[in-house]
Design a protein around this motif. Structure first.
Motif, PDB file in Angstrom:
ATOM      1  N   VAL A 140       0.849  -1.189   0.000  1.00 32.26           N
ATOM      2  CA  VAL A 140       0.000   0.000   0.000  1.00 32.26           C
ATOM      3  C   VAL A 140       0.884   1.238   0.000  1.00 32.26           C
ATOM      4  CG1 VAL A 140      -1.630   1.349   1.388  1.00 32.26           C
ATOM      5  CG2 VAL A 140      -1.986  -1.112   1.074  1.00 32.26           C
ATOM      6  N   ILE A 141       0.469   2.236  -0.772  1.00 30.83           N
ATOM      7  CA  ILE A 141       1.245   3.466  -0.932  1.00 30.83           C
ATOM      8  C   ILE A 141       0.466   4.644  -0.343  1.00 30.83           C
ATOM      9  CG2 ILE A 141       2.423   4.978  -2.574  1.00 30.83           C
ATOM     10  CD1 ILE A 141       2.237   2.605  -4.588  1.00 30.83           C
ATOM     11  N   MET A 142       1.182   5.507   0.359  1.00 33.10           N
ATOM     12  CA  MET A 142       0.642   6.767   0.858  1.00 33.10           C
ATOM     13  C   MET A 142       1.454   7.909   0.241  1.00 33.10           C
ATOM     14  SD  MET A 142       0.593   5.718   4.905  1.00 33.10           S
ATOM     15  CE  MET A 142      -0.414   7.098   5.493  1.00 33.10           C
ATOM     16  N   GLY A 143       0.792   8.966  -0.185  1.00 28.12           N
ATOM     17  CA  GLY A 143       1.491  10.116  -0.746  1.00 28.12           C
ATOM     18  C   GLY A 143       1.927  11.105   0.313  1.00 28.12           C
ATOM     19  N   HIS A 144       2.459  12.243  -0.173  1.00 29.67           N
ATOM     20  CA  HIS A 144       2.747  13.410   0.660  1.00 29.67           C
ATOM     21  C   HIS A 144       3.661  13.081   1.830  1.00 29.67           C
ATOM     22  CE1 HIS A 144      -1.441  13.705  -1.090  1.00 29.67           C
ATOM     23  NE2 HIS A 144      -0.694  14.473  -1.847  1.00 29.67           N
ATOM     24  N   LEU A 145       4.674  12.251   1.537  1.00 32.28           N
ATOM     25  CA  LEU A 145       5.658  11.806   2.521  1.00 32.28           C
ATOM     26  C   LEU A 145       5.003  11.128   3.720  1.00 32.28           C
ATOM     27  CD1 LEU A 145       8.445  14.562   2.360  1.00 32.28           C
ATOM     28  CD2 LEU A 145       8.603  12.164   1.635  1.00 32.28           C
TER      29      LEU A 145
END
Length: 337
Positions: A217-222
């Motif tokens: 799973v990927i999360m943006g915005h650091l």
């Protein structure tokens, strides 16, 4: 750096102009420029890639997208429409473009079937979903961290493709009670990070990654504030073990889930001190470059990253190496565009 890979670059369907103008009015510095660029899948986007050294882009359908459509049948039709459209636009440019699937998230079986179609027939690189789905009654908010969603996560794991959890705006009673009188905090200042952090940490604490250890799973915005606060999160889930009086049921630590299951991107957060903090907390091998274009400047994203004080090995990993590995981009030849 030439040959960067970026994977949170938004587009919109030409039939969705009204929604595009509304979203741009809320979250774009220059709304007219935003609408013009988000509708373009040819000249403007490619020219930016060439000028600023991006060799490959994975396109993502813009927020709130399918997640704002309450009728399940209409949501499926619209998802299929945008997926078919972007495939036709990029199928002859596979050396430069890939795409995430847009999905209707009213029920896990339908979502799994559309993801499977897009991956197997179109070669899409995974899915990007805009946080929670608004239910058929127009009030229910559907999250994906409960056991009934296991069939969907099983499909992601079997297909071997990642899932990007992207923000959307607060909705309904949540907006009315929490954000209406604090509307300047809606979006990038706070609500986006709060929403995605809640959802992904819900997946962690409700055992999704324990049941599907290969899921990515990927999360943006650091990392939507989570890596910055990871010591405190870990302290209460591991040392105290009684968040809100409940015993922890996770099989691993929060740091181990980031090591094994969770990635973050630089989308829309062009801060070198913050990036270095995230590197120190979760490791450079779990971070990927992204722009958040056109809500953020393509130029700003690329020139910041290229000039950031980083070891070149780290810049290479974040700029393209990690994405090549995660998305199995064997055909990508470090384009010198």
């Amino acid at each position: 750096m030439r040959g960067k890979i970026t994977l949170e670059d938004h587009w919109d369907h030409p039939d969705n102009g009204e929604q595009a103008h509304k979203w741009a009015g809320l979250f774009a510095v220059d709304p007219e420029k935003n609408v013009r660029e988000i509708m373009d899948l040819d000249h403007i986007r490619t020219s930016y890639m060439d000028e600023y050294g991006v060799g490959y882009t994975i396109l993502s359908y813009t927020s709130p997208g399918v997640q704002s459509i309450t009728d399940p049948g209409e949501a499926l039709k619209f998802a299929q429409k945008v997926n078919d459209y972007v495939y036709e636009k990029i199928k002859d440019k596979s050396d430069r473009y890939g795409s995430f699937a847009a999905l209707p998230m009213h029920d896990p079986k339908t979502a799994a079937e559309e993801l499977t179609r897009c991956v197997r027939e179109y070669g899409f690189k995974g899915a990007l979903v805009n946080d929670y789905q608004v239910g058929e009654d127009g009030e229910t908010l559907i999250f994906y961290d409960q056991p009934e969603w296991d069939v969907f996560w099983e499909t992601c794991s079997e297909l071997g493709v990642p899932f990007y959890m992207h923000p959307r705006e607060p909705y309904g009673i949540i907006y009315d009670k929490l954000w209406k009188q604090r509307k300047w905090l809606v979006g990038p200042p706070l609500s986006f990070a709060q929403g995605v952090s809640l959802h992904v940490l819900g997946m962690v604490t409700n055992g999704v990654f324990d049941r599907f250890p290969k899921l990515q799973v990927i999360m943006g915005h650091l990392g939507e504030h989570v890596p910055v606060d990871i010591w405190r999160i870990n302290h209460w889930l591991e040392d105290v073990k009684k968040p809100c009086g409940l015993h922890k049921t996770m099989k691993k630590t929060i740091r181990e889930y980031f090591r094994d299951n969770i990635w973050v991107t630089t989308s829309g957060n062009f801060s070198t001190p913050t990036m270095n903090l995230v590197i120190n907390e979760i490791g450079a091998d779990r971070i990927m470059f992204s722009t958040d274009y056109p809500f953020e400047s393509f130029k700003d994203a690329c020139t910041w990253f290229d000039a950031a004080e980083l070891p070149e090995q780290t810049r290479e990993a974040i700029g393209r190496g990690n994405a090549k590995k995660l998305f199995k981009l064997d055909q990508y030849k470090d384009c010198d565009a």
